[in-house]
Each structure stands twice: as structure tokens, then as C-alpha cells.
Design a protein around this motif. Structure first.
Motif, PDB file in Angstrom:
ATOM      1  N   CYS A  48      -3.728  16.483  -0.420  1.00  0.00           N
ATOM      2  CA  CYS A  48      -3.944  15.066  -0.703  1.00  0.00           C
ATOM      3  C   CYS A  48      -5.315  14.654  -0.182  1.00  0.00           C
ATOM      4  N   CYS A  80       1.581  10.667  -0.357  1.00  0.00           N
ATOM      5  CA  CYS A  80       1.226  10.783   1.050  1.00  0.00           C
ATOM      6  C   CYS A  80       1.285   9.399   1.687  1.00  0.00           C
ATOM      7  N   CYS A 107      -2.563   8.386   2.959  1.00  0.00           N
ATOM      8  CA  CYS A 107      -3.670   8.095   2.038  1.00  0.00           C
ATOM      9  C   CYS A 107      -3.202   7.600   0.676  1.00  0.00           C
TER      10      CYS A 107
END
Ligand SMILES: [Zn+2]
Ligand SMILES: [Zn+2]
Length: 144
Positions: free
Chosen positions: A15, A82, A85
Motif C-alpha cells: 500500500c 489500509c 493510508c
């Protein structure tokens, strides 16, 4: 030109912040673009670019968060991302429980092998989102 054969992948992706790692090992099952409203909302763009893999060919390291969305079709989509983020990590649909959908954009340089063969949910596709006119379009799912 890339071939239309389904590629066999052996790659690791992360990610945007690096806390979630995704490992793909196995043959791609399908590659398609989806312009449903849920994908537009979740990706912030006009369509999602999906790589469908067998569930057993995808390993996630880290702790994604997830939420469920009930699609217009009645299917439930579980979307993982995620929590730090916000990067979309993968999605699972009750319509195809043995598959995992991974965003192509997460996988780095996919030019050599990513060849979507259809645009699904074209009924909500937006005119500013340019997609090859040669790509077959289906109002919802491809009817089999
Ligand atoms: Zn992250
Ligand atoms: Zn979609």
C-alpha cells in the motif's frame, strides 16, 4: 503487444504507506474494468481496474480494515483497505466467493500483462472517463 493469455503472477505489492503487503502467486483468473458507483466512490476515479485471483493465491500481511457494501445486484462486496493510508487492498464479492479482486494500480508496472477484456457496469460509466472504444461494454455483468 501483450498477449491475451491469462498471466501467471509472482509478485509482491505494498500500500502507499507500506504497512500492508500483498503477495500474488498464481494464474490471473480475470481482468476487467468496473464502472459501478461503488467502485467510483471507493477509488475516487471513473472505474476500477481489477485483477481477479483465486483466494488461495493471494496472501495479505498486515492488518487491513474492511467494510461491506450491498450492491444493486444484491451481492455483498467486502472491501479491504489500509487503515493508515486508505489504499484499497482487495475486494471479495459474495457473487464469486472463491475469488479475490485486487486493484491493478496497486501492482506497480503492469503494462506487460494487464489486459482488461471488458468494462462492466457500463450503465454508470461517465463520459469524461475515457476507455478504449474497442473494449466490450456490459450494462451490468456480462450475461453468460
Ligand atoms: Zn498503508
Ligand atoms: Zn464496481
Amino acid at each position: 503487444m501483450p498477449t491475451t493469455d491469462k498471466p501467471v503472477l509472482d509478485l509482491t505489492a505494498r500500500c502507499a504507506c507500506g504497512r500492508i503487503e500483498l503477495r500474488l502467486a498464481g494464474q490471473v483468473r480475470a481482468m476487467f474494468l468496473c464502472a459501478c458507483r461503488d467502485c467510483q466512490t471507493a477509488t475516487g476515479t471513473g472505474h476500477s481496474a481489477a485483477v481477479a485471483m483465486a483466494t488461495g493465491d493471494v496472501t495479505v500481511t498486515g492488518q487491513p480494515a474492511s467494510f461491506d457494501v450491498t450492491a444493486a445486484s444484491g451481492a455483498t462486496t467486502a472491501r479491504s483497505f489500509c487503515p493508515t493510508c486508505g489504499t484499497p487492498i482487495l475486494a471479495r464479492s459474495s457473487r464469486a466467493p472463491d475469488l479475490v479482486l485486487v486493484p491493478a494500480g496497486l501492482l506497480g508496472d503492469t503494462d506487460a500483462w494487464y489486459v482488461p477484456n471488458q468494462l462492466i457496469f457500463a450503465r454508470s460509466h461517465l463520459s469524461w472517463d475515457e476507455v478504449s472504444a474497442a473494449l466490450p461494454r456490459h450494462d451490468t455483468y456480462r450475461t453468460s
